[in-house]
Design an enzyme around this catalytic site. Structure first.
Site, PDB file in Angstrom:
ATOM      1  N   GLY A 128       0.800  -1.222   0.000  1.00 26.52           N
ATOM      2  CA  GLY A 128       0.000   0.000   0.000  1.00 26.52           C
ATOM      3  C   GLY A 128       0.831   1.270   0.000  1.00 26.52           C
ATOM      4  N   VAL A 263       1.453 -16.475  -3.490  1.00 26.88           N
ATOM      5  CA  VAL A 263       1.305 -17.682  -2.661  1.00 26.88           C
ATOM      6  C   VAL A 263      -0.135 -18.184  -2.744  1.00 26.88           C
ATOM      7  CG1 VAL A 263       1.344 -18.542  -0.288  1.00 26.88           C
ATOM      8  CG2 VAL A 263       3.152 -17.012  -1.102  1.00 26.88           C
ATOM      9  N   GLU A 371     -10.326  13.674   6.356  1.00 23.60           N
ATOM     10  CA  GLU A 371      -9.092  14.153   5.724  1.00 23.60           C
ATOM     11  C   GLU A 371      -9.477  15.168   4.645  1.00 23.60           C
ATOM     12  OE1 GLU A 371      -7.041  10.726   4.161  1.00 23.60           O
ATOM     13  OE2 GLU A 371      -6.482  11.778   2.332  1.00 23.60           O
ATOM     14  N   HIS A 456      -8.974   1.430   3.283  1.00 21.18           N
ATOM     15  CA  HIS A 456      -8.390   1.015   4.573  1.00 21.18           C
ATOM     16  C   HIS A 456      -8.955  -0.314   5.073  1.00 21.18           C
ATOM     17  CE1 HIS A 456      -7.793   5.614   5.561  1.00 21.18           C
ATOM     18  NE2 HIS A 456      -6.970   5.190   4.631  1.00 21.18           N
ATOM     19  N   ASN A 494      -6.034   7.190   9.792  1.00 29.37           N
ATOM     20  CA  ASN A 494      -5.426   6.411   8.711  1.00 29.37           C
ATOM     21  C   ASN A 494      -4.538   5.326   9.336  1.00 29.37           C
ATOM     22  OD1 ASN A 494      -5.723   9.350   8.363  1.00 29.37           O
ATOM     23  ND2 ASN A 494      -5.570   8.836   6.213  1.00 29.37           N
TER      24      ASN A 494
HETATM   25  P1  FAE Z   1      -0.334  -4.052   2.293  1.00 28.96           P
HETATM   26  O1  FAE Z   1       0.418  -2.792   2.370  1.00 28.96           O
HETATM   27  O2  FAE Z   1      -1.610  -4.087   1.535  1.00 28.96           O
HETATM   28  O3  FAE Z   1       0.656  -5.158   1.687  1.00 28.96           O
HETATM   29  C1  FAE Z   1       0.251  -6.465   1.368  1.00 28.96           C
HETATM   30  C2  FAE Z   1       1.081  -6.955   0.193  1.00 28.96           C
HETATM   31  O4  FAE Z   1       0.864  -8.353   0.023  1.00 28.96           O
HETATM   32  C3  FAE Z   1       0.709  -6.306  -1.142  1.00 28.96           C
HETATM   33  O5  FAE Z   1       1.875  -5.805  -1.760  1.00 28.96           O
HETATM   34  C4  FAE Z   1       0.079  -7.443  -1.943  1.00 28.96           C
HETATM   35  O6  FAE Z   1       0.301  -7.334  -3.335  1.00 28.96           O
HETATM   36  C5  FAE Z   1       0.760  -8.661  -1.360  1.00 28.96           C
HETATM   37  N1  FAE Z   1      -0.029  -9.912  -1.487  1.00 28.96           N
HETATM   38  C6  FAE Z   1      -1.349 -10.072  -1.297  1.00 28.96           C
HETATM   39  N2  FAE Z   1      -1.715 -11.390  -1.476  1.00 28.96           N
HETATM   40  C7  FAE Z   1      -0.548 -12.048  -1.788  1.00 28.96           C
HETATM   41  C8  FAE Z   1      -0.260 -13.417  -2.086  1.00 28.96           C
HETATM   42  N3  FAE Z   1      -1.209 -14.366  -2.079  1.00 28.96           N
HETATM   43  N4  FAE Z   1       1.016 -13.752  -2.391  1.00 28.96           N
HETATM   44  C9  FAE Z   1       2.006 -12.797  -2.406  1.00 28.96           C
HETATM   45  N5  FAE Z   1       1.767 -11.480  -2.129  1.00 28.96           N
HETATM   46  C10 FAE Z   1       0.502 -11.115  -1.808  1.00 28.96           C
HETATM   47  O7  FAE Z   1      -0.666  -4.628   3.739  1.00 28.96           O
HETATM   48  N6  FAE Z   1      -3.086   4.545   5.025  1.00 28.96           N
HETATM   49  C11 FAE Z   1      -2.584   5.536   5.788  1.00 28.96           C
HETATM   50  O8  FAE Z   1      -2.236   5.318   6.947  1.00 28.96           O
HETATM   51  N7  FAE Z   1      -2.448   6.807   5.268  1.00 28.96           N
HETATM   52  C12 FAE Z   1      -2.831   7.121   3.998  1.00 28.96           C
HETATM   53  O9  FAE Z   1      -2.669   8.267   3.552  1.00 28.96           O
HETATM   54  C13 FAE Z   1      -3.402   6.087   3.195  1.00 28.96           C
HETATM   55  N8  FAE Z   1      -3.859   6.347   1.943  1.00 28.96           N
HETATM   56  C14 FAE Z   1      -4.281   5.310   1.156  1.00 28.96           C
HETATM   57  C15 FAE Z   1      -4.647   5.558  -0.154  1.00 28.96           C
HETATM   58  C16 FAE Z   1      -5.004   4.509  -0.996  1.00 28.96           C
HETATM   59  C17 FAE Z   1      -5.418   4.782  -2.407  1.00 28.96           C
HETATM   60  C18 FAE Z   1      -4.985   3.174  -0.509  1.00 28.96           C
HETATM   61  C19 FAE Z   1      -5.343   2.007  -1.395  1.00 28.96           C
HETATM   62  C20 FAE Z   1      -4.629   2.922   0.812  1.00 28.96           C
HETATM   63  C21 FAE Z   1      -4.288   3.973   1.648  1.00 28.96           C
HETATM   64  N9  FAE Z   1      -3.915   3.747   2.969  1.00 28.96           N
HETATM   65  C22 FAE Z   1      -3.461   4.779   3.750  1.00 28.96           C
HETATM   66  C23 FAE Z   1      -3.989   2.391   3.570  1.00 28.96           C
HETATM   67  C24 FAE Z   1      -2.624   1.709   3.720  1.00 28.96           C
HETATM   68  O10 FAE Z   1      -1.906   1.774   2.518  1.00 28.96           O
HETATM   69  C25 FAE Z   1      -2.857   0.249   4.148  1.00 28.96           C
HETATM   70  O11 FAE Z   1      -3.546   0.262   5.385  1.00 28.96           O
HETATM   71  C26 FAE Z   1      -1.557  -0.521   4.315  1.00 28.96           C
HETATM   72  O12 FAE Z   1      -0.838  -0.565   3.112  1.00 28.96           O
HETATM   73  C27 FAE Z   1      -1.820  -1.952   4.789  1.00 28.96           C
HETATM   74  O13 FAE Z   1      -0.578  -2.519   5.149  1.00 28.96           O
HETATM   75  P2  FAE Z   1      -0.406  -4.080   5.243  1.00 28.96           P
HETATM   76  O14 FAE Z   1       0.990  -4.373   5.649  1.00 28.96           O
HETATM   77  O15 FAE Z   1      -1.513  -4.661   6.039  1.00 28.96           O
END
Ligand code: FAE
Length: 515
Positions: A128, A263, A371, A456, A494
């Site tokens: 993300g 995976v 926000e 989120h 966030n």
């Molecule tokens: P995440 O960052 O989603 O990482 C999971 C990774 O696992 C990804 O790269 C996937 O591609 C990968 N994956 C999934 N399934 C598989 C599999 N089967 N095999 C291999 N790889 C896999 O998880 N949060 C804030 O705090 N501030 C912000 O300003 C904010 N803005 C955002 C704007 C947008 C447009 C979006 C989409 C999200 C935003 N967020 C924001 C949310 C934040 O990015 C999100 O909560 C975190 O990225 C989640 O972190 P995780 O480590 O849980």
């Protein structure tokens, strides 16, 4: 005994990416977002070799336009995960639909559709952090305690939140500069309207490099945030995980990352885990299926990715020991969007920095934190735009559909109504004070609320329920959850700083006791 174990560990060279079939590694991390990056770095620093598997691309090579990432206003094949048409969060403008055809590609933003909700997620090395707004918010301590009561809040606020903020490179905008630049006029209009209605307007830290943005404004470096880059990646100033935790992890020499590796299965075998991985090409076609083994596996595939995998592994009997909490407690952090139409004297500006800097806090009185978001279109929109995080109590569950062979989420569209009601506690009041109305042209035709989506996703393998109090999955030794799936549906702000801080806390204990 101790010495030979240490010597064996120290001499083992990590298996380089892409991981070969049959490889055995001490630790596999599924996913390269916040949770996965913290786990990889801290394990590597403790002397453990780590292999990370990431279904998305590496995002380290420029395209034919010389840039790695596409601009928000001109989405192309790089922008969406395996779609043939864009699915822009703001789908319409002045009556016109904005979505357009794009070639199917393993692009950076996944708009994953479940019943009643579209869940936006980053795809690629950095998760993300590649697509998000960089808003790096530490929740108020009493709100954190209400969300995760089993976690020692004193320890979080003295040790792990500071460690996460330092690791992520979180800083505050220079308010004197912010007050003077055209690209934050939209935010100053947001402040004026909030304060005239007696709401608390709060500055919010970010991971953007403010010195770089100052140079963008001065015209001395290539423009990035000021050119509107954000949703499909940012080519310069944003400190994504690629520049922070993952850069540090790679520098240890103990971490390898296989991109375009998804995976599909994790099963116990002879005291280890057998992990099945599909290698993809950029059209999403599976080019190889590999079986590897690991002593320990960390699920860091994000709330949705981890929940889908665990739901499947439990239901199909691959991991029958998982408990009945798997898949439960999923929430959307109460996300809801809206725009307000401004008067002619309240222009928000043609140039809007894509990095949000502030919010309106009405959490205690109305259950909403909004926000003040940019609308970086390059033209004057006469609109103020907001992403609200609300105290929506609804929680959904992932279940396994064996006929369709997929995990499903039972969210209902009507469950957004509490979020709308809470957001209205802010914007009805501001509209009444300013004599303004809601925009009805941004999410469809005559549709006020962006209530069909979330940025989120949180929950699905809740801390101290599906796992113990440190993310060890109940019923399966040496399997861990370390991402947003641990958090019960809402963080009041966030989420990524909380996901990072909780991962820092959990890995500290796991390294001390399980390695
Ligand atoms: P995440 O960052 O989603 O990482 C999971 C990774 O696992 C990804 O790269 C996937 O591609 C990968 N994956 C999934 N399934 C598989 C599999 N089967 N095999 C291999 N790889 C896999 O998880 N949060 C804030 O705090 N501030 C912000 O300003 C904010 N803005 C955002 C704007 C947008 C447009 C979006 C989409 C999200 C935003 N967020 C924001 C949310 C934040 O990015 C999100 O909560 C975190 O990225 C989640 O972190 P995780 O480590 O849980």
């Amino acid at each position: 005994m101790g010495l030979s174990a240490w010597a064996g560990r120290a001499s083992a060279a990590p298996i380089p990416a892409p991981i070969p079939p049959g490889a055995h590694v001490p630790v596999l991390v599924i996913g390269t977002g916040y949770g996965g990056s913290v786990a990889a770095l801290r394990l590597a620093q403790a002397g453990v070799d780590v292999h990370m598997l990431e279904m998305g691309m590496a995002w380290d090579t420029p395209g034919s336009d010389g840039k790695i990432f596409a601009n928000t206003t001109t989405p192309d094949h790089r922008s969406y995960w395996l779609r043939t048409k864009t699915k822009q969060p703001l789908s319409n403008f002045l009556g016109f639909p904005l979505d357009k055809d794009v070639p199917k590609y393993t692009g950076i933003l996944d708009a994953e559709e479940f019943s009643g909700i579209t869940v936006y997620q980053g795809r690629g090395v950095g998760g993300g952090s590649l697509v998000n707004g960089g808003m790096a918010v530490t929740p108020l301590r009493e709100r954190f305690s209400a969300i995760l009561p089993s976690v020692n809040a004193a320890e979080m606020y003295s040790t792990y939140y500071p460690r996460a903020n330092a690791g992520l490179g979180v800083t505050e905008v220079d308010q004197a500069w912010w007050n003077s630049v055209d690209c934050y006029q939209y935010a100053r209009v947001g402040r004026k309207h909030a304060q005239r209605s007696n709401f608390s307007f709060v500055f919010v830290p970010n991971v953007y490099d403010w010195d770089y943005m100052k140079k963008e404004v001065a015209g001395t470096v290539p423009k990035s945030a000021v050119a509107g880059e954000i949703l499909y990646g940012n080519n310069a100033g944003k400190k994504s995980l690629q520049k922070t935790y993952l850069a540090q992890a790679k520098a240890t020499g103990r971490v390898a990352i296989s991109a375009l590796h998804r995976v599909t299965s994790v099963t116990p075998a002879n005291g280890r885990y057998t992990v099945v991985v599909e290698q993809l090409d950029t059209s999403g076609t599976v080019t190889a299926t590999k079986t590897v083994t690991a002593n320990k596996v960390f699920f860091a595939a994000g709330s949705v990715g981890t929940s889908k995998l665990l739901t499947r592994l439990k239901a199909t009997g691959a991991l029958p020991g998982l408990n009945n909490e798997i898949g439960k407690g999923w929430g959307d952090n109460g996300n809801v969007m809206c725009g307000r139409a401004n008067h002619l004297w309240d222009a928000t500006g043609t140039v809007q920095a894509s990095i949000p800097t502030a919010g309106i806090d009405n959490w205690d009185a109305g259950g909403a934190f909004a926000e003040v978001a940019p609308l970086p279109t390059g033209i004057e929109t006469w609109a103020s735009f907001y992403l609200s995080i609300t105290k929506n109590p609804n929680r959904a569950q992932f279940t396994w559909n064996s006929t369709a062979n997929r995990a499903e989420l039972n969210w209902q569209a009507a469950w957004k109504q509490p979020s709308i009601d809470m957001a209205k506690t802010i914007f009805d009041k501001i509209n009444a004070k300013e004599g303004t109305i809601y925009r009805t042209d941004l999410f469809g035709v005559y549709k006020i609320w962006g209530d069909h989506l979330t940025y989120h996703p949180l929950g699905g393998a809740i801390l101290n329920k599906a796992t113990d109090n440190y993310g060890r999955l109940h019923g399966c030794s040496n399997l861990y959850v370390i991402d947003g799936a641990l958090i019960p549906g809402n963080t009041s702000v966030n989420p990524f700083v909380t996901i990072t801080a909780l991962a820092e806390r959990n890995i500290d204990t796991i390294i001390r006791t399980d390695f």
